[in-house]
Design an enzyme around this catalytic site. Structure first.
Site, PDB file in Angstrom:
ATOM      1  N   HIS A 171      -8.076   1.683   1.617  1.00  0.00           N
ATOM      2  CA  HIS A 171      -6.693   2.267   0.932  1.00  0.00           C
ATOM      3  C   HIS A 171      -6.261   2.724   2.093  1.00  0.00           C
ATOM      4  O   HIS A 171      -6.132   3.768   2.637  1.00  0.00           O
ATOM      5  CB  HIS A 171      -6.946   2.972  -0.165  1.00  0.00           C
ATOM      6  CG  HIS A 171      -5.859   3.288  -1.195  1.00  0.00           C
ATOM      7  ND1 HIS A 171      -4.541   2.877  -0.669  1.00  0.00           N
ATOM      8  CD2 HIS A 171      -5.715   3.779  -2.281  1.00  0.00           C
ATOM      9  CE1 HIS A 171      -3.711   3.356  -1.748  1.00  0.00           C
ATOM     10  NE2 HIS A 171      -4.406   3.879  -2.767  1.00  0.00           N
ATOM     11  N   HIS A 195       0.322   4.146  -0.202  1.00  0.00           N
ATOM     12  CA  HIS A 195       0.639   5.262  -0.956  1.00  0.00           C
ATOM     13  C   HIS A 195       0.538   6.823  -0.628  1.00  0.00           C
ATOM     14  O   HIS A 195       0.229   7.577  -1.534  1.00  0.00           O
ATOM     15  CB  HIS A 195      -0.194   4.906  -2.184  1.00  0.00           C
ATOM     16  CG  HIS A 195       0.056   3.473  -2.958  1.00  0.00           C
ATOM     17  ND1 HIS A 195      -0.563   2.822  -3.791  1.00  0.00           N
ATOM     18  CD2 HIS A 195       1.217   2.613  -2.621  1.00  0.00           C
ATOM     19  CE1 HIS A 195      -0.015   1.685  -3.909  1.00  0.00           C
ATOM     20  NE2 HIS A 195       0.969   1.646  -3.311  1.00  0.00           N
ATOM     21  N   TYR A 199      -1.750   8.403   0.779  1.00  0.00           N
ATOM     22  CA  TYR A 199      -2.826   9.037   1.014  1.00  0.00           C
ATOM     23  C   TYR A 199      -3.303   9.086   2.379  1.00  0.00           C
ATOM     24  O   TYR A 199      -2.354   8.866   3.280  1.00  0.00           O
ATOM     25  CB  TYR A 199      -3.913   8.476   0.294  1.00  0.00           C
ATOM     26  CG  TYR A 199      -3.670   8.257  -1.315  1.00  0.00           C
ATOM     27  CD1 TYR A 199      -3.740   9.429  -1.961  1.00  0.00           C
ATOM     28  CD2 TYR A 199      -3.246   7.106  -2.075  1.00  0.00           C
ATOM     29  CE1 TYR A 199      -3.313   9.532  -3.382  1.00  0.00           C
ATOM     30  CE2 TYR A 199      -3.079   7.104  -3.360  1.00  0.00           C
ATOM     31  CZ  TYR A 199      -2.887   8.286  -4.134  1.00  0.00           C
ATOM     32  OH  TYR A 199      -2.823   8.332  -5.159  1.00  0.00           O
TER      33      TYR A 199
END
Length: 529
Positions: free
Chosen positions: A182, A185, A187
């Site tokens: 990931h 977004h 993070y």
């Protein structure tokens, strides 16, 4: 438009997909705490959606310090590995493929979620203009401002890279077909990419190459642990999310695409920015991205079948990931095959505290408090309902017309608007209260601790909330032993049947370990933010 291209097979790294329909990672926030362990609901939830070419499971934190949301699962303990193994086995038995999303939230966290109440970490000590989900004193899920992080030391960055490597090994042992890093977004990895969150003056800050260094080192470590054919990554070029605005970071987006192409990953997952208020990606950007990255590209972000087909035919993407559509339609692939209508979104409207009523895993004594708890909840609910009933009577009793002006149009319009507003508030409140009371009846101990055999809560179109996350999630703590998809024909306004409408049916068979859920209206929910 028929989804012809979407339904064709695709080779993605080491695995062959039956179709090009992916299920996007959707943060559930309904896992067992303490321990951050996926519960029985996760197993059934993913099995229901196994007809997707690939399921990308929810964001899963790679270490205790990577946690940013109460109720999110982990992949750093043996207990978590065992629980995820049951999920992957269920998906594989149903003929599906599933990847795990490796997640470090960085500064999108709160002290209450961190070991020893420490501050979360980030590239720099800059607070995110964002909120996250934490536990209130009563165990309910509430939104709070993220705490200011402390900047990571160089040595700690190496430790986090090792956490990613270890999580990859755990995911492989748990039976996942792939892992997805990931990097989107807002993070941790995306925070390093952003000059808004990263003002470091060392080799991890400043230039495009330096800010991308951490992400690429993580990719290299994950690939070294498994291999490139089993690794993908999600990025959100030009995106706006969690206090990070990358709309001016075109150079970074294309640099990443070029560097990731050299590593020959299984896929590059693009979370497009317009779903969260960012710009719409034009064909010029897509063509440039495709030139820099010739491998498998998965597009995501508010996709429809029509948009996916168009971009597939143009060659800009190789597969499309659907998020909200999959929550409302577990049988999405079958609907696309039949060109059947999709279940529409049914957002939850109402008081957030009541709508997010969640119970933690409780000590044995509290679990068996039973009847006293039920009576207390009924009393509270009764007070609320009485107040609402009084409000209804007051509104209904109000004259639609002013005295002496029986056909005053403005007065009539105002009256109708007030009634409509009240109906909206009532709908948003009634659903969670009624659902909670019915589900709690199933949860109460009966004859030696078994769930109440007479309280089977079978609700068609009223399922426990499973929010859309990263895309965001919810908790289920009310004694539901399983959820199973049932096919039910719905009739449209003309009385015609609509094929294959998937509803969730609850069966109250008395599980005392609470897995957690928010409430949803119908079988779909919006993200928390």
């Amino acid at each position: 438009m028929h989804a012809d291209k979407l339904l064709t097979p695709l080779q993605m790294g080491a695995i062959a997909l039956a179709n090009r329909v992916a299920m996007a990672p959707l943060t559930r926030l309904r896992n067992i705490e303490p321990g951050d362990v996926p519960g029985p609901l996760a197993k059934e939830y993913y099995r229901q959606r196994a007809s997707a070419g690939l399921i990308v499971a929810e964001g899963t934190h790679i270490s205790p310090t990577a946690k940013g949301y109460a109720g999110a699962p982990g992949i750093y303990s043996e207990e978590q590995v065992r629980a995820w193994s049951e999920v992957t086995e269920s998906v594989h038995q149903a003929g599906g493929k599933i990847a795990l999303q490796l997640w470090h939230t960085g500064r999108i966290s709160h002290r209450s979620l961190q070991p020893n109440g420490d501050a979360p970490v980030g590239p720099s000590a800059i607070q995110a203009d964002s909120r996250t989900n934490i536990r209130a004193a009563d165990g309910s899920l509430v939104r709070e401002q993220c705490d200011t992080p402390r900047a990571l030391e160089i040595e700690e960055i190496a430790d986090i890279i090792e956490d990613y490597r270890r999580a990859t090994d755990n995911a492989r042992r748990a039976g996942f077909d792939l892992v997805e890093i990931h990097g989107a977004h807002g993070y941790l990895l995306d925070q390093f990419l952003s000059p808004q969150a990263n003002v470091r003056a060392d080799q991890y800050g400043g230039s495009v190459e330096n800010r991308a260094r951490f992400l690429l080192e993580v990719v290299d470590a994950v690939v070294a642990e498994w291999d490139a054919d089993h690794v993908g990554i999600r990025i959100s070029p030009l995106g706006i999310f969690n206090g990070v605005t990358n709309t001016d970071q075109l150079e970074m987006a294309l640099y990443l695409a070029e560097q990731l192409a050299k590593r020959k990953l299984a896929f590059l997952h693009i979370s497009e920015p317009d779903w969260a208020g960012g710009p719409v990606l034009d064909d010029g950007f897509r063509a440039e991205l495709r030139q820099r990255y010739p491998g498998v590209i998965v597009g995501a972000g508010g996709y429809t079948a029509e948009k996916a087909e168009t971009l597939l035919r143009k060659g800009y993407i190789d597969a499309a990931a659907f998020g909200r559509s999959y929550i409302a339609n577990p049988d999405l692939v079958e609907r696309l095959k039949r060109n059947a209508p999709l279940n529409p979104p049914k957002p939850l409207i109402g008081p957030p505290r009541q709508a997010m009523a969640i119970r933690r895993r409780q000590p044995e004594a509290r679990r068996h408090a039973g009847l006293g708890n039920l009576q207390r909840h009924h009393a509270v609910a009764g007070v609320y309902l009485l107040g609402l009933a009084i409000m209804v009577m007051m509104i209904v009793a109000m004259p639609a017309m002013a005295p002496g002006t029986p056909h005053h149009p403005r007065r009539h319009h105002d009256h109708q608007r007030r009634r409509r507003d009240l109906e909206i508030r009532l709908r948003g409140f009634r659903v969670p209260v009624a659902a909670e009371m019915q589900a709690r009846q199933c949860h109460q101990p009966h004859h030696g601790g078994m769930g109440h055999s007479g309280g089977q809560a079978q609700q068609h179109g009223l399922a426990h909330r499973t929010a859309d996350g990263d895309d965001e999630g919810g908790h289920h703590g009310l004694g539901v032993a399983r959820l199973q998809a049932v096919q039910s024909a719905e009739r449209d306004g003309a009385g015609q049947e609509q094929p294959g409408v998937a509803l969730l049916q609850q069966s109250g068979e008395g599980i005392h370990d609470s897995f957690q859920a928010k409430w949803e209206w119908g079988d779909y929910t919006y993200p928390q933010y």
